[in-house]
Design a protein around this motif. Sequence first.
Motif, PDB file in Angstrom:
ATOM      1  N   UNK A 561     -23.780 108.205 -93.490  1.00  0.00           N
ATOM      2  CA  UNK A 561     -25.010 107.158 -93.253  1.00  0.00           C
ATOM      3  C   UNK A 561     -24.915 106.336 -94.402  1.00  0.00           C
ATOM      4  N   UNK A 562     -24.577 106.298 -95.312  1.00  0.00           N
ATOM      5  CA  UNK A 562     -24.635 105.333 -96.524  1.00  0.00           C
ATOM      6  C   UNK A 562     -23.401 104.302 -96.328  1.00  0.00           C
ATOM      7  N   UNK A 563     -23.747 103.104 -96.808  1.00  0.00           N
ATOM      8  CA  UNK A 563     -22.926 102.225 -96.942  1.00  0.00           C
ATOM      9  C   UNK A 563     -21.534 102.630 -97.857  1.00  0.00           C
ATOM     10  N   UNK A 564     -20.367 102.535 -97.313  1.00  0.00           N
ATOM     11  CA  UNK A 564     -19.296 102.977 -98.146  1.00  0.00           C
ATOM     12  C   UNK A 564     -19.216 102.270 -99.596  1.00  0.00           C
ATOM     13  N   UNK A 565     -18.814 103.052-100.590  1.00  0.00           N
ATOM     14  CA  UNK A 565     -18.769 102.650-101.881  1.00  0.00           C
ATOM     15  C   UNK A 565     -17.395 101.841-102.336  1.00  0.00           C
ATOM     16  N   UNK A 566     -16.654 102.401-101.626  1.00  0.00           N
ATOM     17  CA  UNK A 566     -15.112 101.719-101.783  1.00  0.00           C
ATOM     18  C   UNK A 566     -14.600 100.737-100.613  1.00  0.00           C
ATOM     19  N   UNK A 567     -14.661 101.389 -99.671  1.00  0.00           N
ATOM     20  CA  UNK A 567     -14.075 100.961 -98.121  1.00  0.00           C
ATOM     21  C   UNK A 567     -14.981  99.463 -97.966  1.00  0.00           C
ATOM     22  N   UNK A 568     -14.195  98.369 -97.692  1.00  0.00           N
ATOM     23  CA  UNK A 568     -14.937  97.380 -97.334  1.00  0.00           C
ATOM     24  C   UNK A 568     -14.708  97.165 -95.652  1.00  0.00           C
ATOM     25  N   UNK A 569     -15.832  96.518 -95.226  1.00  0.00           N
ATOM     26  CA  UNK A 569     -16.042  96.595 -93.548  1.00  0.00           C
ATOM     27  C   UNK A 569     -15.857  95.050 -93.164  1.00  0.00           C
ATOM     28  N   UNK A 570     -15.015  94.838 -92.483  1.00  0.00           N
ATOM     29  CA  UNK A 570     -14.778  93.485 -91.816  1.00  0.00           C
ATOM     30  C   UNK A 570     -15.985  92.993 -91.041  1.00  0.00           C
ATOM     31  N   UNK A 571     -16.039  91.817 -90.859  1.00  0.00           N
ATOM     32  CA  UNK A 571     -17.101  91.011 -90.243  1.00  0.00           C
ATOM     33  C   UNK A 571     -17.544  91.532 -88.919  1.00  0.00           C
ATOM     34  N   UNK A 572     -16.288  91.777 -87.962  1.00  0.00           N
ATOM     35  CA  UNK A 572     -16.309  92.230 -86.603  1.00  0.00           C
ATOM     36  C   UNK A 572     -16.969  93.706 -86.278  1.00  0.00           C
ATOM     37  N   UNK A 573     -17.229  94.239 -87.590  1.00  0.00           N
ATOM     38  CA  UNK A 573     -17.850  95.598 -87.361  1.00  0.00           C
ATOM     39  C   UNK A 573     -19.501  95.608 -87.193  1.00  0.00           C
ATOM     40  N   UNK A 574     -20.044  96.184 -86.101  1.00  0.00           N
ATOM     41  CA  UNK A 574     -21.445  96.147 -85.919  1.00  0.00           C
ATOM     42  C   UNK A 574     -22.060  97.651 -86.284  1.00  0.00           C
ATOM     43  N   UNK A 575     -22.961  97.798 -86.952  1.00  0.00           N
ATOM     44  CA  UNK A 575     -23.406  99.234 -87.262  1.00  0.00           C
ATOM     45  C   UNK A 575     -24.826  99.415 -86.655  1.00  0.00           C
ATOM     46  N   UNK A 576     -24.869 100.712 -86.339  1.00  0.00           N
ATOM     47  CA  UNK A 576     -26.194 101.358 -85.768  1.00  0.00           C
ATOM     48  C   UNK A 576     -26.634 102.321 -86.668  1.00  0.00           C
ATOM     49  N   UNK A 577     -27.981 102.307 -87.317  1.00  0.00           N
ATOM     50  CA  UNK A 577     -28.312 102.977 -88.301  1.00  0.00           C
ATOM     51  C   UNK A 577     -29.199 104.098 -87.734  1.00  0.00           C
ATOM     52  N   UNK A 578     -28.919 105.215 -88.004  1.00  0.00           N
ATOM     53  CA  UNK A 578     -29.771 106.594 -87.386  1.00  0.00           C
ATOM     54  C   UNK A 578     -30.727 106.864 -88.133  1.00  0.00           C
ATOM     55  N   UNK A 579     -32.014 106.699 -88.005  1.00  0.00           N
ATOM     56  CA  UNK A 579     -33.095 106.710 -88.797  1.00  0.00           C
ATOM     57  C   UNK A 579     -34.267 107.735 -88.495  1.00  0.00           C
ATOM     58  N   UNK A 580     -34.651 108.811 -89.276  1.00  0.00           N
ATOM     59  CA  UNK A 580     -35.497 109.665 -88.857  1.00  0.00           C
ATOM     60  C   UNK A 580     -37.222 109.156 -88.882  1.00  0.00           C
TER      61      UNK A 580
END
Length: 796
Positions: A561-580
Amino acid sequence: MIMRYALFYLAMAGCCAAQAGGPLLLTHDGQPKAAIVISQAAPETVRFAAEELRLHIEKITGASLPVVTDDRQVQGNRILVGESARTRVLGLPGRGFGMQEYLIRFMPGSLVLMGKDKDRTDTGGRQLLRDQGRFGRALRFDGKSVLRLPETEFEDARGTMEAWVWLPAEKQAASHGTILRIDGVSPWTYHIVQGDIGTSRISYLTYDGSQVRAVSSGELAEGWHHVAATYDAAASRIELRIDGQSQGTAPYVQTACKGSALGVGGLPSGESSVGNPFVGLIDEVRLSGTARSFSGGPPEKPCTPDSRTVLLLHLDEPDGQPADSAAEGRGTPPPDLFGENGTLYAVCDFLERFCDVRWYAPGDIGCVLPHKKTLKVSGRDIRRAPAMVHRWITPTPLFMPGPPVRIPEREVLLWKHRMRIGGEPFWVSHSFYGYYERFLKEHPDWFAQGYPGQPPQMCYTHPGFIERAVRDARDYFDGKGAASGAAAMGDVFGLVPMDNMSWCRCERCRPLYNATQQSNPQFNNGKASDCIFSFVSRVAAEVGKTHPGKRIGVLAYSDYAYYPEKAGLPDNVAAQLCLHTRNWWCPSMEANDRKVLREWRERGPERPLYLWLYYNFPALNATYDNYRYFPGFFAHTAVKQMKLYRQAGIRGIFMEHSSEFSQTFLMDQLEFYVTLKLADNPRLDGNRLIVEFFRRYYGAAARSMQALYEAIEETFSNPAHYPPDIRTSPAHQHQNARLAWEWLGTEERMTRYADLMAHARAAARTPEEKERVGLFEKGIWDYMLEGRQEYMRKKG
């Protein structure tokens, strides 16, 4: 049905024509004073929008405005719905409409309601294919499309499911091939006519919630076969006939499939992957409310509807949505929720803003509108699109007042359109369950290492697996469809692990797990974020080289769920955050949700972000733990959360809700309403929406019903009402039976709630007010009483 008038004259044209800046007269003293004008070539979404407008104006005034096409001369006031010859003469819309954009314009003598429109058949993400049929045309299924028909009026006491089916010489491979399928709920039941895996046999199966019963044919030759499956609960019998000949019978116990959707060629699904796809041709689909005998053999010409025909598809259209020949009088079918429905949005917005219509629940009981015989409208022009481009809820049945009473699917679909549920196609979920069947035997090294039996996950660092994921995404974007088990829709292909936290233990994966996160007691954490998002990054980078403009979709969920500390994410990645977000009564869960949202936005200011909102708690816990829960009302908190999401630039929301876990729609009614209204228009005052809901929906009983709702809401949402250890715990928390009925639904509170319920019951005046209060009493209050009584009995 749309009425076509050769010529429509208004008796008092001079009185009816609106002056510049003046009100436009639509009805007077219960008589029509305007016509609804659409194009001769109007797509179904525009025809449906015109019917919605006519229907609601008739409900308000008693006057039925005629719907005419733009090749007819009209004198008097006009409502121009959708693009037509008249709007083109007026130079509208001017610049082209953007995604989901629409226009409401007041002009002398005319009202314009139009927007971006595009029909799209619900076919699992691919265009329906046509071929030469048994009679005329047929649908050709290649394993990558499915036709879903939500309006069947299916009867499960007695009936017939039939079609002409062309079987290829090749045997059905990979999975059973669904020809016709109806699924029911409460309990889950079904009727399935299918091609059997690895054979050329056809079977008919029914499931009543406890036992499957089936009849199968022998091996069938290549070519056309008439397939008829009959069922009769009174006779306790199902029978399968192929080309008029009986293939045998079996016992039948009535299902819960009444009124359910029909899938043709595969599992009905709004996603791009097709479950149990059929390969072959299907023609002349008919559902009947009687067990037909076929004693004279199969029909040798196209059927015509009779009094027992429920649905009849000839499938002879050159393209687009098939027409139901048995649907006379049912009107235009609702369009796809994920099509471009700009004109329909314009109509719905107009009805809300200028005609004072509200849709608080599916069906007539949820529709609130004024009653007056004369209707005049005026206002400023509006050109806009919904603020959040994606608005969606779990596509499962809704119940009211509660199970097993299911709201008819058509009413649910109409409510979804009126609330602008849908929009941009987007679906991201667990993506690799299909890999077991596809690759486990030949590539066991692609799967999580270090586990006995079937591996629980993939190995997200394996080069072969990464290459395969790249190829699957490229195939999808190339129009080849999504592979079995994939989650893809529109311009987004999902990459999401299985729904567990048993990660690969190989030497490549282990260094990528975050050691500092291993003791994090929150469900959403960063234990595996670097491992999972390193995999996502590698796939997205490769796909971006060949398919610019397309996106890889991910969930920010559980151990990643947390943003990665080391791995970079390209601009063509869309994220859906699962929130309680329904669990913000637990302070640590609110803090953790805010952390997830903040870090994903700060680390990627321009990244498309969506939300997966857990409105399904505490219903999920109560279902799994078998107890009746204390209602999770939180509408005022949802208003605050929607402001936070808007500030974070959230692009879309998905609500996993209570009815998915066999609970009443009323558990989410107000939460749905304020969330969807603010997703569409964040400038609205959410708290005023809540006050208006009680005033308009409950009328004379509004004060007591609002007090009751808010008392339950304050009890559920306030951390002070929970044990001290929960208020201070760093761990995530969920409701259980003890919390529900020892800490929340105490005897003192239940006594106070009972007084408010009694006051509301006594205050209701009109039949509608009494019915709405009664629904709440049965669906919510009686459920609460039973829940506390059951808990106290078990406690002794």
